[in-house]
Design an enzyme around this catalytic site. Structure first.
Site, PDB file in Angstrom:
ATOM      1  N   GLN A 153       0.929  -1.184   0.137  1.00 57.89           N
ATOM      2  CA  GLN A 153       0.163  -0.057   0.067  1.00 57.89           C
ATOM      3  C   GLN A 153       0.962   1.385   0.006  1.00 57.89           C
ATOM      4  OE1 GLN A 153      -2.327  -0.712   3.634  1.00 57.89           O
ATOM      5  NE2 GLN A 153      -0.441  -1.330   4.677  1.00 57.89           N
ATOM      6  N   GLU A 163       0.726  -8.448  11.692  1.00 58.46           N
ATOM      7  CA  GLU A 163       0.516  -7.400  10.571  1.00 58.46           C
ATOM      8  C   GLU A 163       1.228  -7.719   9.381  1.00 58.46           C
ATOM      9  OE1 GLU A 163      -0.355  -3.990  10.509  1.00 58.46           O
ATOM     10  OE2 GLU A 163       0.352  -4.298   8.511  1.00 58.46           O
ATOM     11  N   GLY A 196      -2.971 -12.209   8.897  1.00 53.77           N
ATOM     12  CA  GLY A 196      -3.457 -12.311  10.155  1.00 53.77           C
ATOM     13  C   GLY A 196      -4.399 -13.559  10.027  1.00 53.77           C
ATOM     14  N   ASP A 203      -7.548  -4.817  14.279  1.00 59.42           N
ATOM     15  CA  ASP A 203      -7.274  -3.465  14.120  1.00 59.42           C
ATOM     16  C   ASP A 203      -7.087  -3.313  12.729  1.00 59.42           C
ATOM     17  OD1 ASP A 203      -6.609  -0.699  14.341  1.00 59.42           O
ATOM     18  OD2 ASP A 203      -4.819  -1.157  15.646  1.00 59.42           O
ATOM     19  N   SER A 204      -8.021  -3.356  12.031  1.00 60.86           N
ATOM     20  CA  SER A 204      -7.924  -3.236  10.234  1.00 60.86           C
ATOM     21  C   SER A 204      -7.897  -2.229   9.827  1.00 60.86           C
ATOM     22  CB  SER A 204      -8.841  -4.491   9.761  1.00 60.86           C
ATOM     23  OG  SER A 204     -10.209  -3.931   9.994  1.00 60.86           O
ATOM     24  N   THR A 205      -7.641  -2.111   8.467  1.00 57.36           N
ATOM     25  CA  THR A 205      -8.229  -1.052   7.596  1.00 57.36           C
ATOM     26  C   THR A 205      -9.698  -1.336   7.261  1.00 57.36           C
ATOM     27  OG1 THR A 205      -7.795  -2.296   5.498  1.00 57.36           O
ATOM     28  CG2 THR A 205      -5.883  -0.901   6.343  1.00 57.36           C
ATOM     29  N   PRO A 209      -7.027  -5.020   0.338  1.00 50.96           N
ATOM     30  CA  PRO A 209      -6.700  -6.114   1.109  1.00 50.96           C
ATOM     31  C   PRO A 209      -7.269  -6.386   2.521  1.00 50.96           C
ATOM     32  CG  PRO A 209      -4.883  -4.447   0.778  1.00 50.96           C
ATOM     33  CD  PRO A 209      -6.170  -4.147  -0.005  1.00 50.96           C
TER      34      PRO A 209
HETATM   35  N1  SPD Z   1     -11.396   4.702   8.104  1.00 53.51           N
HETATM   36  C1  SPD Z   1     -10.115   4.039   8.748  1.00 53.51           C
HETATM   37  C2  SPD Z   1     -10.243   3.084   9.718  1.00 53.51           C
HETATM   38  C3  SPD Z   1      -8.836   2.500  10.186  1.00 53.51           C
HETATM   39  C4  SPD Z   1      -9.115   1.524  11.638  1.00 53.51           C
HETATM   40  N2  SPD Z   1      -7.866   1.179  11.904  1.00 53.51           N
HETATM   41  C5  SPD Z   1      -6.739   2.100  12.126  1.00 53.51           C
HETATM   42  C6  SPD Z   1      -5.520   1.373  12.686  1.00 53.51           C
HETATM   43  C7  SPD Z   1      -5.209   2.170  13.781  1.00 53.51           C
HETATM   44  N3  SPD Z   1      -4.554   1.311  14.757  1.00 53.51           N
END
Ligand code: SPD
Length: 275
Positions: free
Chosen positions: A30, A105, A137, A154-156, A161
């Protein structure tokens, strides 16, 4: 020069005035950026989306971690999926019962860049209790059944991905990776912007867990400023079960979490239930 960073999130655009671009490179996975912003301090941006900032990260990391972990009688082994910036791991380590935190991660550049530019989050990744596993993960959990008291996702957001971390195989692996009394939490977007994703994800999680509860926090740098999480367990309920001694210890240094959030955060807007 007047420099701004704008995040476009569907039909919303939010902007932050930037003092300086501290880092900008493409990793294997990314686009990774660290900005120094006027209002929110240093900001981690992945693929154009704000992940965390020095100023409001407490409202995300403390709320992802403390309501669930305080509902566990004595969490020892915790797995954080994603979260390479280290903020979630830092909060987990504040629970004195914790002996080991696995950070699964996928992008090692996020870890190294945050160690360099966001030390208030990433410094605790050097703690001897932290086991950093660079890789997928979902696969890590599938390979480690029956090991964790809590899995914190604790994802995007579920794009690119990040999609796999909102799908059945991942939730199944998360459920199977838990010990008795174990619990799972995932961040789940804004109810104001996309309640549908939270509703769908809740329904999906209910295929694998008996109890699933949505809760919220206020995170000004995320779209709409209000953010949701989903808590899943086989029976424990953070609204009713809480280790009061640990809670008092956590609350002493917390910047966002207060004992009132333990149940209060689970008061989500009525429209969430009006499908
Ligand atoms: N819209 C963004 C959401 C991100 C959530 N995860 C953030 C990781 C911080 N540790």
């Amino acid at each position: 020069m007047d420099l701004w960073f704008n995040e476009i999130f569907g039909d919303i655009q939010a902007g932050w005035r930037v003092k300086e671009v501290l880092y900008h490179k493409r990793s294997k996975y990314q686009d990774v950026v660290i900005l120094d912003t006027v209002q929110f301090g240093r900001m981690l941006v992945l693929d154009g989306a704000v992940m965390t900032t020095e100023v409001d990260e407490c409202a995300y990391h403390e709320m992802l971690v403390h309501p669930p972990l305080l509902a566990h009688p004595a969490p020892k082994n915790v797995c954080v999926v994603g979260g390479g910036d280290g903020g979630t791991v830092r909060e987990v380590l504040k629970h004195r019962t914790v002996e080991r935190v696995v950070l699964a991660e996928i992008d090692e550049d996020v870890i190294s860049v945050c160690k360099e530019f966001m030390p208030t989050l990433a410094n605790t990744l050097n703690d001897p209790r932290v086991d950093i596993q660079v890789g997928d993960g979902a696969k890590y959990l599938a390979d480690h059944p029956g090991q964790f008291d809590a899995v914190l996702s604790d994802s995007t957001d579920p794009v690119g991905p990040g999609v796999v971390l909102f799908e059945d195989p991942y939730f199944k692996a998360a459920r199977e990776s838990l010990l008795p009394n174990g619990m799972f939490v995932t961040q789940c977007k804004s109810l104001w912007v996309d309640a549908g994703t939270a509703r769908d994800t809740e329904a999906r999680l209910k295929r694998f867990f008996k109890h699933v509860l949505p809760y919220i926090s206020t995170i000004p740098t995320y779209p709409s400023g209000s953010w949701s999480f989903l808590f899943a367990s086989e029976g424990r309920d953070p609204r009713l079960e809480c280790d009061k001694i640990r809670q008092a210890e956590i609350a002493k240094t917390a910047r966002y979490y207060t004992p009132a959030h333990q149940a209060g955060a689970f008061a989500v807007p009525a429209f969430y239930f009006q499908k």
